[in-house]
Design an enzyme around this catalytic site. Structure first.
Site, mmCIF file in Angstrom:
data_model
loop_
_atom_site.group_PDB
_atom_site.id
_atom_site.type_symbol
_atom_site.label_atom_id
_atom_site.label_comp_id
_atom_site.label_asym_id
_atom_site.label_seq_id
_atom_site.Cartn_x
_atom_site.Cartn_y
_atom_site.Cartn_z
ATOM 1 C CG HIS A 163 2.788 -3.478 43.631
ATOM 2 N ND1 HIS A 163 3.740 -2.909 44.458
ATOM 3 C CD2 HIS A 163 1.611 -2.864 43.946
ATOM 4 C CE1 HIS A 163 3.175 -2.019 45.239
ATOM 5 N NE2 HIS A 163 1.882 -1.948 44.938
ATOM 6 C CG ASP B 298 -1.947 -0.153 43.152
ATOM 7 O OD1 ASP B 298 -1.137 -0.732 43.903
ATOM 8 O OD2 ASP B 298 -2.096 1.079 43.119
ATOM 9 C CG HIS C 175 3.368 1.777 42.752
ATOM 10 N ND1 HIS C 175 2.336 1.348 41.945
ATOM 11 C CD2 HIS C 175 2.948 1.553 44.023
ATOM 12 C CE1 HIS C 175 1.347 0.885 42.682
ATOM 13 N NE2 HIS C 175 1.694 0.990 43.958
ATOM 14 N NE ARG D 77 -4.635 1.111 47.041
ATOM 15 C CZ ARG D 77 -4.271 -0.149 46.871
ATOM 16 N NH1 ARG D 77 -2.999 -0.438 46.672
ATOM 17 N NH2 ARG D 77 -5.144 -1.126 46.925
#
Length: 304
Positions: free
Chosen positions: A93, A95, A248, A263
């Site tokens: 995906h 983000d 990623h 994150r």
């Protein structure tokens, strides 16, 4: 003093060493940003950032944004815990592409790392487009794809059914849908990149069977071995990547061990197609954008 930048592959990824992210001069930060645009994903060992330090570093790239639906850590609106006991992002995906202005840069730091496994793998979506045969490039240039957070989420066996249900309900607490061009033009480099991943559900104007066939075709070009780099985490590591030019996946190969990474994401631009058209938000409204704070998120939830 110049940074030490060691490429990991010929197409994506580099290790940056000899510097603390908390002590970057303006010249070093500019060099880091140029390296990020070139290598798409950068990795730094032994940084051991605090939440405040991670947020301060992220703000050098721009405004920080929160996840549209998943709750951020207390008192740190710019930080999100990604905890294997809640979810595991074991699929390719980019983000938060289900919003129109999805993040341009993601910063991740390792907090709790399994003794074995738990690597993150990154793919270069610019080189993937560049390698397409010309007929497929022409086809991709004109296609649009609908992205949504209501995707086919499959939790790993290690996560209990109840925990998976709670995460699913939280993740889709506000339903987002956005149409992006399959090919976006990078606003800083001018490069063309494919915009896909697990939030991409259907090609606009096609039936589900034809749509899935084409999505799988283009996705297979993105994740070819020559386009990827694999990062083996240690506690204290920091990874940052250009979310406009990569995909990623966090590999779920560490059984019942705990994995926690933290994150932060930087506000991105609304993608523009090869023909100059901008991405279109559909749900919760045509003018919806990624929330800047938890308060913004609550307002969007009420509106939706």
């Amino acid at each position: 003093m110049s940074l030490t930048i060691q490429p990991l592959t010929g197409r994506i990824g580099a290790i940056v060493s000899g510097v603390r992210l908390t002590e970057l001069s303006d010249e070093q930060f500019a060099e880091l940003n140029r390296a990020l645009l070139e290598h798409k994903a950068l990795f730094l060992r032994d940084q051991h950032l605090t939440d405040d330090e991670q947020e301060a570093f992220g703000r050098r790239f721009g405004e920080l944004v929160v996840h549209p639906t998943v709750h951020s850590a207390d008192n740190t609106a710019g930080i999100l815990d990604v905890d294997s006991e809640r979810s595991r992002a074991n699929s390719w995906h980019t983000d938060i592409t289900f919003v129109a202005d999805y993040p341009k840069i993601t910063i991740l730091r390792g907090e709790v790392i399994p003794e074995a496994g738990g690597d993150t793998v990154f793919a270069n979506t610019v080189s993937a487009y560049r390698d397409l045969p010309e007929p497929l490039q022409r086809l991709a240039d004109g296609l649009w794809v609908r992205h949504t957070n209501d995707y086919d989420y499959a939790a790993p066996k290690q996560i209990e059914v109840a925990a998976n249900k709670r995460f699913r309900e939280e993740f889709t607490s506000t339903l987002y849908e956005t149409e992006h061009p399959l090919v976006r033009v990078h606003p800083e480099t001018g490069e063309k990149a494919l915009v896909l991943g697990h939030f991409a559900q259907r090609i606009v104007g096609l039936n589900s069977r034809d749509s899935r066939a084409l999505l799988d075709l283009f996705q297979s070009h993105i994740v070819r071995l020559e386009n990827i780099v694999r990062w083996r985490w240690s506690e204290g590591d920091v990874a940052l990547w250009d979310n406009r030019a990569t995909q990623h996946i966090a590999v779920d190969d560490y059984g019942s061990a705990r994995r926690i990474v933290r994150r932060s994401t930087v506000l991105g631009e609304i993608p523009v197609s090869v023909s100059g058209e901008s991405s279109r938000a559909i749900k919760p409204s045509p003018d919806s954008r990624i929330p800047r704070s938890e308060a913004d998120k609550q307002e969007l939830r009420k509106a939706g």
